[in-house]
Scaffold this active site. Sequence first.
Site: not given
Lengths: 326, 711
Positions: B238, B464-465, B605-607, B674, B677-678
Amino acid sequence: MKQFQYTKATSPQGVLEAISKPGTKIIAGGTNLVDHMKHGLIAPDKLVDINHLPLKGITPTKSGLHIGTLALNSVVSENALVLQKQPLLSMALKAGASPQLRNMATVGGNIMQRTRCTYFYDTIMPCNKREPGTGCGAMEGYNRMHAIFGASGQCIAVHPSDMCVALAALDAQVIITGKKGEKRMPFTDFHRLPDDHPELDNHLAKDEMILGVEIPDNNFAKNSYYLKVRDRQSYAFALVSVAVGLDLSGGTIRSARLAMGGVAHKPWRLFEAEKFLAGKTATEDNFKQAAQLAMQGAKAYEYNAFKLKLAPAAITEALKHASGIV
Amino acid sequence: MENIKKRKASATEGLDRVDGRLKVTGKAKYSAEYNTKGLVYGVLAGSTITSGTIKTIDAKAAENAPGVLAVYTYLNSPKIPGYQDPPTQPKGPFRIFDDNKIYFNGQPVALVVADTFERAQYAATLIKVAYDKASFQTDLKSNISAGVSPRNGKDYVKGQEDAYKTAPVKIEQEYILPTDVHNPMELHTIIANWDGDDKLTVWDKTQGVLGTQRSIAQAFKLDPKNVHVISPFVGGAFGAALRTWQHEIAAVMAAKALKKPVKLVLSRAEMFTAVGYRPYTWQKMGLGATPDGKLVGITHEASGQTSMYEDFTEGTVNISQLMYACPNVNTRYRLVSLNVNTPTPMRGPGEATGAIALECGMDELAYALNMDPIDLRVVNHADTDPQTGKPYSSKFLKDAYQLGADAIGWKNRNRKPASVTENGWLVGYGMGTGMFGAYRGAATVLARLLADGTLDLETAVTDIGPGTGTAMTNIASEVMGVAADKISVKIGDSALPPSPTQGGSSVTSTVGSAVNDACVQLKEKLKELSGTAEGGNLSYAQILQAHNLPQLEVTVTSKSSPEAAKYAMYSWSVHFMKVLVHPTTGVVKVDKAVSVADCGTIVSPKTARSQIIGGTIMGTGMGLMEEAVIDHRYGRLVNNDFANYHVPIQADIPQLEALFVNKPDPYINPMGAKGMGEIATIGVAAALANAVFNATGKRVRDLPITPDKLI
Ligand SMILES: Cc1cc2nc3c(=O)[nH]c(=O)nc-3n(C[C@H](O)[C@H](O)[C@H](O)COP(=O)(O)OP(=O)(O)OC[C@H]3O[C@@H](n4cnc5c(N)ncnc54)[C@H](O)[C@@H]3O)c2cc1C
C-alpha cells in the site's frame, strides 16, 4: 524474552508446590501470560503448565453448574448445559476476543487476565500497576478506555474481561485451592479496586490456584442479554459492556442482575439498579431510571467522558433486549 | 489505436488469481522465508525519547548475551559509504547510526545480530542508552500555525482567490484525518547476503526490485548490476514498501561486516515507526455556489505533518483543482515539521485525504442548497480538465453515478437526516467521488514461446497483491490466443527485464502494455515464419517445430505515445454507503457498500473486483476506526499493535459490490485500461461520513467516526 524453565504439572498439589517458589507462574492457554513475557512486563524463571490436569469439566451440581478452570472459552460458550442454564455466560464469551483466542483461553486464565491499559503494556511509560511508585500514565494521558467507577489516585485501569462481567452478574463463586485446602469466594469479591495497591488485581494469594467456578441455578435464562459496545463489530475490547439477567413474570421484574465491563478495575455490579428494578414493570422508562441510578458516583477523565453517556444508554439498551422490548 | 478490443467482463468472469493456489497452500515463498545457510538474525532497539541526543550507550550486557555476534550503534557501526558524501539537500532521509541525534521516538539506536531471532530479541532489551532530552512537538493540531510552504510549492490560484465567500450559498468547515498506518499483513523484511566484497543478493519486501537495487547500490557505492534483489511475493504494501528504509540498509551493513547472511524482520510495533504512514492532516474547505448549485468558488487548505529531517509532501489539495468545473479555485498546502518519522505515500496518497474535505464539503453544500448530492456533482461535472482545459482521454463518471445509485438503492434515501429507521437503527445513505491520475510509464517484457506451445513472460515488476501476474496472463492470453494455463509469469527479480515500481496505480497500464506489445511482436514473427496471414491452420507449436526452433523469444520495451500528452488522463470512482447507526450507543454498521470504478477496460475481472473491495475496506478503516495515537507528553505511540490499532475485520464488512463502467480509454494504452488501485480507497471515508450524517444529523469532521463521537 528471558529464558525460562517449563514443567508440566500432574496434580493441583504439584502446582501449589511449584508456585510457592518466587518467580514461578502458572500457564494455561498462554494468550495473556506469553504476551506479558514478550512485552517484558514479567520475566518468570519458571512456568508450570496446568493444561494436563483434569479440570476441564462442565458438570451440573445440586444447585448449580460447575465449570473447571481449564474449560476453554470456546467450549464453554457452545456447551449445551451452559446454553440452557446460563446463556448470558455464552453470550459474554462469544463477545470476547476472537475464535482463535477463545480456542486457547481458559476460564481461570480469563479471570486472571490483566488490564489492557496501554501504559501498563509499555515498559517505557509510568505505571503503578506494573511498577508501583512510578505514577499513572493514563490519569492525564490517553484514557479513552479507562475507568469511570472505583478508580484511585494510583490507577484508573479497567478489567478487560467479558466473561467475568457475566459471572459477576450471575452470582458465581470462584473455587480456589491453597495450602489450607479448598475455599469459595463470591465472584464479586474476587477482583479488587486499585486503592493504594493497583499492582494487585484480585484477592487470589500468590500461592493459590483457581480450580473452577460454580454458577447457582437461576431463572434468568429466558431474559438474558450481553451488550458490548466497541470500536468495531468484533475483536475489540469493550468501551462499555452490560450483562443483564432478568427474572420476569408477565411484565413484572421479579429480580434483576446487572453488571458492567469496561468501566472499572473489576466487573462492576449494579446493585442499586437491581434493587430499583425488583418488583417494577419492564418498561423503557424504568430501565432509564435504573440506568441513572447505576451512574451515581461515576467520574470521567479527559478522553472517556463519553462513557458517562454511553454507559446508561447501554444499560437501557441491554435491559430492553433482555426483556424483549426490542 | 488498433489493438483495442471490446472485452466482456463482469465480477465473476475471468481468470482466477494465477498465484492464488500457491498463496492459500503456503507454497508462495515470501522474502522472510529464504532461509539461506548460515543465516543470522538482526533485531533493532529503538529510542525511548522523542528528541535529543544519545549521551552514552552501554551494550556490554547485550554483547555478552548468549548467541550474540555483534551490536551496532552509531559509535561502532561501519560507515555506510554513500552517507559519507556531504548531503546535496538541506533535508533528506534519516541515516541510520550516522550520529547521536534523536529525531523521533522509536528511532533505531542499535542493531543486535545473534544466531537466533529470540536471542537477538532478548539481547536488544539489555542495551542501556542514556540521553540528553530536548523539547519536542508531536501534535499537528497545536502546531498548524507553524506550517510552511513546501520547497518549490506555490499556492494555486485560478480566477479569484476565496471567491466562495461571495457566493449566495456557502459552507466553510474544517476536517481532521489522524495518522493512518499501512499495516500490511506481511511485516517488512530483508535477508541480505554478500556474495563477495562488491556483490550481494537481497530477498526483500519491496514494491520495486529496481528501486531497492538503486538505493542499496547508492548507499554502498556498488554497481547496481551487483545488487541482486528478489521479491517474488509481497504480502501487501500500500505504499509502505515504495522506498528503501533504514532497517534494510542496516541489515546490508551488518551482513557485510559479519560476512554472514542477515535477516531482519520488523516487529508490528516497528511497522508504525520504520516504514511511513499516512500523515495526520488538518484541512479547511470553503465551497460557494449559486442557488441552483453551480459552484462559484472552491478554497481548500491543508496542513500535513512531516518529520524534522525530511519533507514529505503529497497532493492533498490537488483534488480540488481537478474534480469539478468551477471558475474560481485556490488551494494552500503547508507542512508542519514534528518530532515524528517521515510519512510515506499510502493508497491514494494525497487524494484520499483531500477527498474527505472536498466530498464531505460537497455533501454539506448539497444540504445547504437542499439539493441531492449526486445532482450537485452532475451540475458541476467537468467536461474538460479544469486545470489545463485539455480533453479527457475518456470519462464516464456520470454513468458511474447512475450505476452506483441504482445498485445501492439511492431512491430510498430520505434527504432529511435522522428520519429513517430499520429495527431501531437509524439508516443513512452517503456517497463520495474519487479520482486519480491514470499513468503509463516504460516497461520491458520478455515473451518466450516454447516448442510445446507454452508461453513464458518475464519482467522485474513485483506484485504487491493486486494480481499483476494474473493481469499479464489475461492480456497475453487474449493477444496470443494461448490458453491461460499454458502461460507462466516470472516477476519480482531485478535480473529480469526492467519494469517500474508497483505504485501509483500504473502497473497494469505500463507492464500490461509491454506484455501486449511483446505478444504482438511475437505473433508477427510467427506470421513471418509460417508465411501466411494468421499462421494458417498451424498451431504455434507446429510452426516452431516446422522450423526446428526450440523457442521463439522477443524482448520489447513499451512506453506512452506522445499523442497521449494531448489528453488529461484520470480514473474515477464513486463510492456509495448505506449505514446503520444505533441511536443511543452510536455504533455504526456498514449495511451495504457499492463502489463503481470508471477506469477503462477491465483486463482481469476477478482481481479487479478484489482491488476495489480491498480499497473499500481500507477506506472503511479510515472512516470508522483507524487512528495511530501519540501521547504528546511523551511523543510516543500508545496503540502500536493490532489489539489497539483497529483495522476492519470480517464482521465490519457486509457484502460489498464492485461495479465497473468498463469502457475502454482509447488513448492510454493498447488495452484501454486505466489504474484502479488508488481510486478504490479515495472517496470511501467521505461516503461514510456523509452516510452517517444522513442517518443521524451529526457531522463528524474529525475521523475516525467512533461511537463516542455520535452520542
Ligand atoms: C488480541 C486479544 C484480544 C482479546 N480480546 C478480548 C476481549 O474482547 N474480551 C475478553 O474478555 N478477553 C479478551 N482477550 C483476553 C483473553 O480472554 C485472555 O487472554 C484469556 O482469557 C486468558 O486465558 P489463558 O488461558 O490464555 O490465560 P494465560 O495467559 O495462560 O494466563 C493468564 C494469567 O492467569 C493465570 N492463571 C491461569 N490459570 C490459572 C489458574 N487456574 N489459577 C491461577 N492462575 C491462573 C496465569 O498465571 C496468568 O497470570 C483478548 C486477548 C488478546 C490477545
